[in-house]
Design an enzyme around this catalytic site. Structure first.
Site, PDB file in Angstrom:
ATOM      1  N   CYS A 145      -7.759  50.936  42.773  1.00  0.00           N
ATOM      2  CA  CYS A 145      -6.654  51.316  41.890  1.00  0.00           C
ATOM      3  C   CYS A 145      -6.692  52.830  41.710  1.00  0.00           C
ATOM      4  O   CYS A 145      -7.702  53.373  41.248  1.00  0.00           O
ATOM      5  CB  CYS A 145      -6.859  50.609  40.550  1.00  0.00           C
ATOM      6  SG  CYS A 145      -5.695  51.084  39.269  1.00  0.00           S
ATOM      7  N   CYS A 201      -0.238  54.275  44.870  1.00  0.00           N
ATOM      8  CA  CYS A 201      -0.578  53.125  44.016  1.00  0.00           C
ATOM      9  C   CYS A 201      -0.884  51.988  44.974  1.00  0.00           C
ATOM     10  O   CYS A 201      -0.136  51.792  45.953  1.00  0.00           O
ATOM     11  CB  CYS A 201       0.600  52.770  43.116  1.00  0.00           C
ATOM     12  SG  CYS A 201       0.433  51.177  42.272  1.00  0.00           S
ATOM     13  N   THR A 202      -1.943  51.255  44.727  1.00  0.00           N
ATOM     14  CA  THR A 202      -2.360  50.251  45.711  1.00  0.00           C
ATOM     15  C   THR A 202      -1.415  49.045  45.775  1.00  0.00           C
ATOM     16  O   THR A 202      -1.502  48.241  46.696  1.00  0.00           O
ATOM     17  CB  THR A 202      -3.802  49.780  45.426  1.00  0.00           C
ATOM     18  OG1 THR A 202      -3.897  49.327  44.066  1.00  0.00           O
ATOM     19  CG2 THR A 202      -4.795  50.907  45.651  1.00  0.00           C
TER      20      THR A 202
HETATM   21  N1  DGL Z   1      -2.640  49.439  41.643  1.00  0.00           N
HETATM   22  C1  DGL Z   1      -2.721  50.401  40.578  1.00  0.00           C
HETATM   23  C2  DGL Z   1      -2.834  51.824  41.137  1.00  0.00           C
HETATM   24  O1  DGL Z   1      -3.195  51.999  42.285  1.00  0.00           O
HETATM   25  C3  DGL Z   1      -1.616  50.162  39.589  1.00  0.00           C
HETATM   26  C4  DGL Z   1      -1.969  50.613  38.218  1.00  0.00           C
HETATM   27  C5  DGL Z   1      -1.154  49.991  37.107  1.00  0.00           C
HETATM   28  O2  DGL Z   1      -1.514  48.910  36.672  1.00  0.00           O
HETATM   29  O3  DGL Z   1      -0.201  50.633  36.620  1.00  0.00           O
HETATM   30  O4  DGL Z   1      -2.617  52.796  40.454  1.00  0.00           O
END
Ligand code: DGL
Length: 262
Positions: free
Chosen positions: A73, A183-184
């Protein structure tokens, strides 16, 4: 050699894009993944709140005897990777950040970074851009609404197109030659993004670089796994039957997401 699993965590299912790249590169490694759906999204939360959750998730993974942790993340990485490493010095912890440096090397001069509002507004991201792309025109775009599509297993369609169209406006698309997915969750929207931006713009994510880094750290610490049958466990901090279906859709395989009460 060490057949203990690699641990992954994210606010939700987004980190599965990183898990997917790591396990494709390292098929003999077992894994444990946890999504913090009870606190999703991280993007609008404070640094302290995100760090507090990350520490709980790391403890959960350590209780499952992981040998290495991937903070899958960007937001949680930027919120506190140094803190996690200081609190848990005995386990290697690898973070994920937007590949701004690579984009700056490949771009002719203008690119966009899509990420959560937290990441887009962070000092870290601004420093990254100032350090590696001082002469480029960088569109640092916070996209708070994209994540929920992925969380619901919706990867294409009119709603996503509308949302993307508002972020990647024709004015921006005319100028940029690269889009960095910061963002992943976003690699799962790759097809939808491609349909909006056409074939000329490159789309970069961090998954491949993270997978190669995991491989290097395992080798360096002499802890690569050689499991004949690697096992893959998936957890979430909420109890929700549809999560297994969503994770299965994203990973294109049968997945059972178990509840973790933390
Ligand atoms: N997958 C998370 C990232 O890479 C998302 C974070 C979120 O929950 O906003 O930032």
């Amino acid at each position: 050699m060490d057949n203990s699993p690699i641990g992954f965590f994210d606010s939700g299912v987004g980190g599965l894009s990183v898990y997917q790249r790591v396990s494709a590169l390292l098929p003999h490694e077992s894994t444990v993944y946890i999504g913090d759906h009870a606190f999703l999204p991280y993007g609008g939360k404070t640094r302290r709140r995100i760090q507090a959750r990350a520490v709980k998730l790391i403890r959960f993974l350590l209780a499952r005897h992981v040998k290495l942790i991937v903070v899958a993340c960007n937001t949680a990485t930027i919120a506190g990777i140094d803190t996690y490493r200081r609190l848990f010095p005995d386990v290697p912890i690898i973070g994920v950040v937007p590949v701004v440096k690579t984009a700056a090397q490949l771009s002719a001069g203008s690119f966009a970074v899509l990420s959560t509002s937290f990441t887009a507004q962070s000092r870290y991201q601004k420093l990254l851009i100032r350090k590696f792309a001082p002469r480029a025109q960088v569109y640092n775009l916070g996209c708070p609404n994209l994540l929920s599509f992925v969380e619901n297993g919706i990867l294409q369609g009119k709603q996503i197109d509308r949302e993307l169209g508002q972020i990647l406006t024709p004015r921006i698309l005319k100028k940029i030659d690269i889009i960095v997915l910061g963002c992943t969750h976003y690699p799962f929207l790759q097809k939808a993004i491609r349909a909006i931006v056409g074939s000329k713009i490159r789309i970069l994510d961090s998954g491949g670089a993270v997978a190669r880094h995991v491989e290097r750290i395992l080798t360096h610490n002499d802890i690569p796994g050689h499991a004949k049958r690697a096992t893959h466990e998936f957890y979430s901090t909420i109890e929700n039957d549809t999560l297994s279906r969503v994770a299965g859709t994203l990973l294109k395989k049968k997945v059972r997401v178990q509840y973790a009460d933390i």
